[in-house]
Scaffold this active site. Structure first.
Site, PDB file in Angstrom:
ATOM      1  N   ASP A 119       0.835  -1.209   0.000  1.00 26.81           N
ATOM      2  CA  ASP A 119       0.000   0.000   0.000  1.00 26.81           C
ATOM      3  C   ASP A 119       0.873   1.263   0.000  1.00 26.81           C
ATOM      4  OD1 ASP A 119       0.899  -0.176   2.589  1.00 26.81           O
ATOM      5  OD2 ASP A 119      -1.077  -0.128   3.536  1.00 26.81           O
ATOM      6  N   ASN A 153       0.587   6.498   3.794  1.00 26.46           N
ATOM      7  CA  ASN A 153       1.681   6.196   2.870  1.00 26.46           C
ATOM      8  C   ASN A 153       1.455   6.794   1.490  1.00 26.46           C
ATOM      9  OD1 ASN A 153       3.398   4.725   4.529  1.00 26.46           O
ATOM     10  ND2 ASN A 153       2.086   2.915   4.394  1.00 26.46           N
ATOM     11  N   CYS A 174       5.985   6.188  11.538  1.00 26.40           N
ATOM     12  CA  CYS A 174       5.854   4.783  11.156  1.00 26.40           C
ATOM     13  C   CYS A 174       6.148   3.946  12.401  1.00 26.40           C
ATOM     14  CB  CYS A 174       6.869   4.457  10.058  1.00 26.40           C
ATOM     15  SG  CYS A 174       6.599   2.839   9.318  1.00 26.40           S
ATOM     16  N   HIS A 175       5.702   2.692  12.400  1.00 30.37           N
ATOM     17  CA  HIS A 175       6.013   1.872  13.578  1.00 30.37           C
ATOM     18  C   HIS A 175       7.024   0.756  13.252  1.00 30.37           C
ATOM     19  CE1 HIS A 175       1.703   0.634  12.342  1.00 30.37           C
ATOM     20  NE2 HIS A 175       2.548   0.040  11.558  1.00 30.37           N
ATOM     21  N   HIS A 203      10.754   2.904   5.907  1.00 28.13           N
ATOM     22  CA  HIS A 203      10.751   1.554   5.308  1.00 28.13           C
ATOM     23  C   HIS A 203      12.118   1.200   4.742  1.00 28.13           C
ATOM     24  CE1 HIS A 203       6.101   1.086   4.667  1.00 28.13           C
ATOM     25  NE2 HIS A 203       6.422   1.400   5.901  1.00 28.13           N
ATOM     26  N   ASP A 260       9.812  -2.922   8.019  1.00 27.93           N
ATOM     27  CA  ASP A 260       9.377  -3.068   6.632  1.00 27.93           C
ATOM     28  C   ASP A 260      10.538  -3.044   5.633  1.00 27.93           C
ATOM     29  OD1 ASP A 260       6.632  -3.317   7.169  1.00 27.93           O
ATOM     30  OD2 ASP A 260       6.520  -1.169   7.551  1.00 27.93           O
TER      31      ASP A 260
HETATM   32  P1  NAD Z   1      -8.416   2.752   5.178  1.00 25.67           P
HETATM   33  O1  NAD Z   1      -8.910   2.809   3.795  1.00 25.67           O
HETATM   34  O2  NAD Z   1      -9.001   1.760   6.133  1.00 25.67           O
HETATM   35  O3  NAD Z   1      -8.584   4.186   5.878  1.00 25.67           O
HETATM   36  C1  NAD Z   1      -8.358   5.377   5.224  1.00 25.67           C
HETATM   37  C2  NAD Z   1      -9.489   6.342   5.542  1.00 25.67           C
HETATM   38  O4  NAD Z   1      -9.258   7.518   4.754  1.00 25.67           O
HETATM   39  C3  NAD Z   1     -10.901   5.836   5.170  1.00 25.67           C
HETATM   40  O5  NAD Z   1     -11.762   5.918   6.292  1.00 25.67           O
HETATM   41  C4  NAD Z   1     -11.336   6.776   4.057  1.00 25.67           C
HETATM   42  O6  NAD Z   1     -12.727   7.038   4.047  1.00 25.67           O
HETATM   43  C5  NAD Z   1     -10.528   8.020   4.382  1.00 25.67           C
HETATM   44  N1  NAD Z   1     -10.381   8.947   3.261  1.00 25.67           N
HETATM   45  C6  NAD Z   1     -10.240   8.672   1.939  1.00 25.67           C
HETATM   46  N2  NAD Z   1     -10.168   9.814   1.235  1.00 25.67           N
HETATM   47  C7  NAD Z   1     -10.273  10.831   2.118  1.00 25.67           C
HETATM   48  C8  NAD Z   1     -10.262  12.250   2.005  1.00 25.67           C
HETATM   49  N3  NAD Z   1     -10.150  12.855   0.818  1.00 25.67           N
HETATM   50  N4  NAD Z   1     -10.382  12.990   3.132  1.00 25.67           N
HETATM   51  C9  NAD Z   1     -10.510  12.398   4.330  1.00 25.67           C
HETATM   52  N5  NAD Z   1     -10.540  11.055   4.506  1.00 25.67           N
HETATM   53  C10 NAD Z   1     -10.410  10.294   3.414  1.00 25.67           C
HETATM   54  O7  NAD Z   1      -6.827   2.565   5.094  1.00 25.67           O
HETATM   55  P2  NAD Z   1      -5.816   1.970   6.178  1.00 25.67           P
HETATM   56  O8  NAD Z   1      -5.499   0.570   5.811  1.00 25.67           O
HETATM   57  O9  NAD Z   1      -6.268   2.287   7.555  1.00 25.67           O
HETATM   58  O10 NAD Z   1      -4.507   2.838   5.835  1.00 25.67           O
HETATM   59  C11 NAD Z   1      -4.500   4.239   5.947  1.00 25.67           C
HETATM   60  C12 NAD Z   1      -3.152   4.786   5.527  1.00 25.67           C
HETATM   61  O11 NAD Z   1      -2.156   4.467   6.516  1.00 25.67           O
HETATM   62  C13 NAD Z   1      -2.622   4.154   4.231  1.00 25.67           C
HETATM   63  O12 NAD Z   1      -1.979   5.151   3.466  1.00 25.67           O
HETATM   64  C14 NAD Z   1      -1.628   3.122   4.705  1.00 25.67           C
HETATM   65  O13 NAD Z   1      -0.671   2.829   3.718  1.00 25.67           O
HETATM   66  C15 NAD Z   1      -1.045   3.852   5.893  1.00 25.67           C
HETATM   67  N6  NAD Z   1      -0.333   3.054   6.880  1.00 25.67           N
HETATM   68  C16 NAD Z   1       0.701   3.675   7.494  1.00 25.67           C
HETATM   69  C17 NAD Z   1       1.415   3.005   8.471  1.00 25.67           C
HETATM   70  C18 NAD Z   1       2.527   3.724   9.183  1.00 25.67           C
HETATM   71  O14 NAD Z   1       3.074   3.201  10.150  1.00 25.67           O
HETATM   72  N7  NAD Z   1       2.880   4.930   8.780  1.00 25.67           N
HETATM   73  C19 NAD Z   1       1.063   1.697   8.822  1.00 25.67           C
HETATM   74  C20 NAD Z   1      -0.027   1.104   8.195  1.00 25.67           C
HETATM   75  C21 NAD Z   1      -0.731   1.799   7.223  1.00 25.67           C
END
Ligand code: NAD
Length: 479
Positions: A119, A153, A174-175, A203, A260
């Site tokens: 993702d 991401n 990030c975790h 990552h 990662d």
């Molecule tokens: P998800 O689809 O479950 O959640 C994302 C949310 O964003 C949804 O509720 C969606 O409705 C909302 N959204 C979409 N477009 C939007 C907009 N324009 N304005 C406001 N909200 C909006 O996704 P997820 O699996 O929870 O992942 C979310 C993000 O976190 C992804 O980018 C993923 O890659 C990232 N992620 C980051 C880490 C980290 O440690 N940094 C770890 C895991 C996932």
């Protein structure tokens, strides 16, 4: 104690929503604060808001939650903005991946050497990256002094892009560094007696320091490899920290890849599912194989369904384990979900995400060590200043104080991994910032899966032709 306003953008996120609510409600230093939950998906937003308001009451915490589908409303008077939104959601990622596979790109065109996380799209993710910039620009107008905690991401490309387009204070989260804890646990060590550092990019972090009671911890890793690696089996598709791929990377680079980073290897371990299984373990072949990613999607679905179930049954007590047992399939609750529930039903356990402790550190001078993504300022001497690096830092009221990176990363990690990864980030940003489609094609021409120029052009054109990619199409047709 100073009450603040925290906006969570994409508050319906399956990964983050309840973890952040958990941590907010249990951080006494943020008492009196206002949390603005923002999402364009009203159903998800209402569900998370329902749980958040019940949870805060059950815990007796002093916190207010508001909800909105309007970004501008959420940002008004915000002190901290946590961006977890994923524009287009997982369904867009799968759609683009399918097009890539149709044209001969196993796991999609965004899967690239040193960036294989499923993702973490950097090429066909225009809508997501544009959203990052739009959000930062909006913050400049509405809450110019707020911090942007970038979580969605791609964090590496995203934070660099934001930094180049805006003056807003942005930190990437990030975790992944918890991979160090996985090593420590496997070795049977006490984490309090371990001295460790990780550095690199998001990552793309490496264990540059690892000692136990002053002794070289790498000797213990070597011993573990010699005695135990042959019996290694993954418990989940994400259990990769001591996989054959990680150990092989360690042998090649001379340092352990952390979190990662193990997924972000070269094609050596990733040409096809069979190879993935060999290096990342049976039966999944790691998190980013078709099987491993399917497993992850099912877990996310389970979390979303749990949120729906709990939020539509107001009589259930969120702090009671019984509430979850009623919903979850008997006898087959995955271990990692049990762990999340244990934390959520406890009165004081935190999720391990860094966002809320970071805010607590900045607001209340409650200094803590974090691993954060910030612009390089000589911390990694081999990487240009200004490029966002992932480094350990003490954070307090006066900001971040990066540790001296000691010892520095070796030349092989820098030249064979970090600089090539940085160039890929630069290419992606060069394409998006100039609307230059030929750069996207050129990136694919340097991809081992590309057999002809036509193949690269056709896959890009088909992705651009998706209805949701109209803004991307327009952007890339300017040049
Ligand atoms: P998800 O689809 O479950 O959640 C994302 C949310 O964003 C949804 O509720 C969606 O409705 C909302 N959204 C979409 N477009 C939007 C907009 N324009 N304005 C406001 N909200 C909006 O996704 P997820 O699996 O929870 O992942 C979310 C993000 O976190 C992804 O980018 C993923 O890659 C990232 N992620 C980051 C880490 C980290 O440690 N940094 C770890 C895991 C996932």
């Amino acid at each position: 104690m100073a009450p603040v306003k925290i906006s969570i953008i994409g508050a319906g996120s399956a990964v983050f929503s309840m973890r952040l609510v958990n941590d907010l409600c249990k951080t006494s230093g943020l008492a009196g604060s206002l949390v603005s939950l923002m999402d364009i998906d009203e159903k998800r937003l209402n569900a998370v808001h329902n749980l958040a308001t019940r949870y805060v009451k059950e815990l007796g915490a002093d916190l207010r939650f508001e909800k909105t589908t309007q970004l501008e409303v959420s940002l008004r008077d915000a002190d901290f903005v946590i961006n977890t939104a994923m524009v287009g959601g997982h369904s867009y990622l799968e759609k683009a991946r399918r097009i890539g596979e149709k044209h001969g790109y196993y796991r999609g065109i965004d899967t690239q050497e040193l960036n294989m996380v499923s993702d973490y799209y950097t090429l066909s993710n225009f809508n997501q990256l544009k959203f990052f910039v739009d959000l930062a620009k909006l913050m400049e107008n509405i809450c110019p002094n707020a911090w942007l905690l970038q979580t969605a991401n791609p964090v590496f490309e995203g934070t660099n892009l934001i930094k180049r387009c805006s003056d807003i204070k942005v930190v990437g989260f990030c975790h992944g560094h918890y991979g160090v804890h996985e090593i420590v646990e496997a070795l049977g060590l006490d984490i309090k007696r371990v001295d460790w550092q990780v550095v690199g990019f998001n990552h793309a972090i490496w264990l540059n320091r690892f000692s136990y009671d002053g002794e070289n911890g790498y000797d213990l890793i070597d011993k573990w490899i010699e005695e135990n690696s042959k019996d290694w089996k993954p418990k989940t598709p994400f259990d990769l920290q001591l996989s054959p791929a990680a150990i092989d990377m360690y042998r090649f680079y001379g340092l352990m890849p952390i979190g990662d980073t193990v997924r972000n290897s070269t094609w050596k371990y990733n040409y096809d599912l069979q190879l993935k299984k060999k290096w990342y373990g049976e039966p999944w072949g790691g998190a980013d194989s078709e099987i491993g990613w399917q497993w992850y999607q099912e877990r996310l679905k389970m979390i979303t369904e749990a949120i729906d179930y709990l939020s539509s049954n107001n009589a259930l007590k969120l702090l009671s384990l019984e509430s979850y047992l009623k919903f979850l399939p008997k006898g087959s609750v995955p271990e990692e979900l049990k762990e999340e529930i244990k934390i959520f039903t406890s009165k004081d356990a935190l999720s391990g995400e860094q966002h809320i402790p970071f805010i607590d550190a900045v607001v209340n001078n409650n200094a803590q060590r974090f691993v954060i993504n910030i612009p390089n300022k000589g911390y990694l001497s081999q990487i240009p200043d200004g490029v966002v690096v992932e480094v350990p830092a003490l954070v307090n009221k006066s900001g971040w104080h990066v540790e001296k990176i000691d010892p520095p990363l070796n030349e092989k990690v820098v030249k064979m991994y970090l600089i090539p990864r940085m160039l890929r980030m630069e290419w992606a940003l060069e394409a998006i910032m100039n609307g230059d489609k030929e750069i996207l094609v050129e990136i694919l021409l340097r991809d081992v899966r590309t057999q002809s120029y036509e193949q690269a052009v056709e896959v890009i054109e088909e992705i651009l032709s998706l209805p949701e990619n109209e803004p991307m199409r327009n952007h890339y047709s300017k040049k």
